[in-house]
Design a protein around this motif. Structure first.
Motif, PDB file in Angstrom:
ATOM      1  N   UNK A 200       0.841  -1.206   0.000  1.00 37.90           N
ATOM      2  CA  UNK A 200       0.000   0.000   0.000  1.00 37.90           C
ATOM      3  C   UNK A 200       0.873   1.253   0.000  1.00 37.90           C
ATOM      4  N   UNK A 201       1.949   1.221   0.782  1.00 37.50           N
ATOM      5  CA  UNK A 201       2.856   2.375   0.832  1.00 37.50           C
ATOM      6  C   UNK A 201       3.561   2.574  -0.509  1.00 37.50           C
ATOM      7  N   UNK A 202       3.896   1.463  -1.184  1.00 38.93           N
ATOM      8  CA  UNK A 202       4.497   1.573  -2.516  1.00 38.93           C
ATOM      9  C   UNK A 202       3.491   2.189  -3.491  1.00 38.93           C
ATOM     10  N   UNK A 203       2.234   1.785  -3.368  1.00 34.41           N
ATOM     11  CA  UNK A 203       1.168   2.351  -4.210  1.00 34.41           C
ATOM     12  C   UNK A 203       1.052   3.854  -3.970  1.00 34.41           C
ATOM     13  N   UNK A 204       1.080   4.270  -2.707  1.00 34.38           N
ATOM     14  CA  UNK A 204       0.985   5.700  -2.372  1.00 34.38           C
ATOM     15  C   UNK A 204       2.176   6.464  -2.938  1.00 34.38           C
ATOM     16  N   UNK A 205       3.371   5.859  -2.838  1.00 33.38           N
ATOM     17  CA  UNK A 205       4.572   6.507  -3.378  1.00 33.38           C
ATOM     18  C   UNK A 205       4.471   6.652  -4.893  1.00 33.38           C
ATOM     19  N   UNK A 206       3.911   5.618  -5.549  1.00 32.78           N
ATOM     20  CA  UNK A 206       3.740   5.671  -6.999  1.00 32.78           C
ATOM     21  C   UNK A 206       2.770   6.770  -7.391  1.00 32.78           C
ATOM     22  N   UNK A 207       1.706   6.922  -6.606  1.00 33.49           N
ATOM     23  CA  UNK A 207       0.727   7.980  -6.884  1.00 33.49           C
ATOM     24  C   UNK A 207       1.391   9.345  -6.763  1.00 33.49           C
ATOM     25  N   UNK A 208       2.189   9.528  -5.704  1.00 32.78           N
ATOM     26  CA  UNK A 208       2.870  10.815  -5.515  1.00 32.78           C
ATOM     27  C   UNK A 208       3.857  11.086  -6.649  1.00 32.78           C
ATOM     28  N   UNK A 209       4.574  10.020  -7.080  1.00 31.90           N
ATOM     29  CA  UNK A 209       5.552  10.174  -8.163  1.00 31.90           C
ATOM     30  C   UNK A 209       4.858  10.553  -9.462  1.00 31.90           C
ATOM     31  N   UNK A 210       3.775   9.870  -9.784  1.00 32.47           N
ATOM     32  CA  UNK A 210       3.047  10.153 -11.016  1.00 32.47           C
ATOM     33  C   UNK A 210       2.421  11.551 -10.988  1.00 32.47           C
ATOM     34  N   UNK A 211       1.989  11.950  -9.798  1.00 29.61           N
ATOM     35  CA  UNK A 211       1.406  13.286  -9.661  1.00 29.61           C
ATOM     36  C   UNK A 211       2.474  14.349  -9.919  1.00 29.61           C
ATOM     37  N   UNK A 212       3.666  14.128  -9.370  1.00 31.62           N
ATOM     38  CA  UNK A 212       4.762  15.077  -9.586  1.00 31.62           C
ATOM     39  C   UNK A 212       5.127  15.138 -11.064  1.00 31.62           C
ATOM     40  N   UNK A 213       5.151  13.970 -11.720  1.00 28.82           N
ATOM     41  CA  UNK A 213       5.487  13.938 -13.146  1.00 28.82           C
ATOM     42  C   UNK A 213       4.449  14.692 -13.960  1.00 28.82           C
ATOM     43  N   UNK A 214       3.195  14.596 -13.550  1.00 28.29           N
ATOM     44  CA  UNK A 214       2.127  15.254 -14.304  1.00 28.29           C
ATOM     45  C   UNK A 214       2.230  16.767 -14.230  1.00 28.29           C
ATOM     46  N   UNK A 215       2.933  17.279 -13.222  1.00 28.19           N
ATOM     47  CA  UNK A 215       3.050  18.722 -13.069  1.00 28.19           C
ATOM     48  C   UNK A 215       3.877  19.343 -14.196  1.00 28.19           C
TER      49      UNK A 215
END
Length: 269
Positions: A200-215
């Motif tokens: 779950x923590x890896x999933x959350x980290x992936x979401x944060x990473x993808x969100x940063x990339x989308x910026x």
């Protein structure tokens, strides 16, 4: 004057006698005649015997009347407010919930889709929903974020949806506390969620990473893939352990009581 007030409030005779002379001397210096000065003191001296107790008794009586009225006419709202005022002290929360049970008011377990930061009355049933901020290790700020995000964008549809929308605040301690307290029960069995915390923590980290990339994406569109959390299949947590978690994090056994199965033996209805 502060010394006189203390002498009156604490009923210190020696200090009262000392202040009597100073007060009368001061009045005489300010052209107050001796008779009037003595009369003024005669108003002050008896007040030291009853004034403090009388004023406090009146204040406490008014508060007692008001709280009794609210408890009698608005019992659910009153108990929810009392629980909220005590939510930083789990021992007091346990005491208040016992009083709710005595009054016939059910206190429901915490739920990320139903609970608020404070204890709140469920409009249709009159039950009280356990406060998110009262769960140990959650905290008021995170509880507000969970509630506000739900208010803004609707109920959390799945564990993935919950993690995506709150990825900025999700951490190991928060996940474990919400899970053990039962606030994530709608998304899976507690033991399965706990066993899957690393994923779950890896999933959350992936979401944060993808969100940063989308910026920095040229068109401002998110590039994140649709990921899914696969909960590990493990045996359900034993009832005894589940109840111990609730006692530790909520201050009380809330889903059931460990002695419920012995009610018949104890002759409890």
């Amino acid at each position: 004057m502060p010394i006189l007030r203390r002498a009156v409030g604490k009923k210190i005779k020696e200090l009262m006698d000392e202040q009597k002379n100073k007060l009368i001397e001061g009045m005489l210096k300010n052209s107050v005649d001796k008779k009037t000065a003595d009369k003024i003191w005669q108003f002050i001296e008896p007040f030291a015997r009853y004034g403090f107790n009388k004023s406090h008794a009146a204040g406490y009586a008014m508060i007692a009347y008001q709280t009794a009225y609210l408890k009698a006419h608005f019992p659910e709202a009153f108990m929810a407010a009392l629980l909220t005022s005590d939510q930083d002290d789990l021992d007091k929360v346990a005491r208040d919930i016992s009083e709710c049970e005595h009054m016939g008011i059910s206190v429901l377990p915490p739920d990320v889709n139903e609970s608020f930061p404070e204890f709140a009355v469920v409009p249709k049933t009159g039950d009280i929903r356990f406060a998110l901020a009262a769960i140990k290790n959650v905290g008021y700020k995170v509880a507000v974020e969970i509630s506000e995000e739900r208010k803004k964008n609707g109920h959390y549809l799945s564990l993935e949806d919950f993690i995506k929308r709150l990825s900025s605040v999700v951490n190991k301690k928060l996940l474990e506390s919400l899970t053990r307290a039962g606030a994530l029960d709608r998304f899976g069995e507690r033991a399965s969620i706990l066993a899957s915390v690393p994923e779950i923590l890896k999933f959350a980290a992936s979401v944060r990473k993808n969100f940063s990339a989308s910026q920095i994406d040229l068109f401002g569109e998110a590039q994140s893939r649709e990921l899914k959390i696969e909960l590990q299949k493990v045996p359900e947590v034993p009832k005894e352990e589940r109840l111990l978690w609730e006692k530790e994090l909520l201050g009380i056994y809330i889903s059931e009581h460990p002695l419920d199965e012995f009610k018949d033996a104890f002759g409890v209805i």
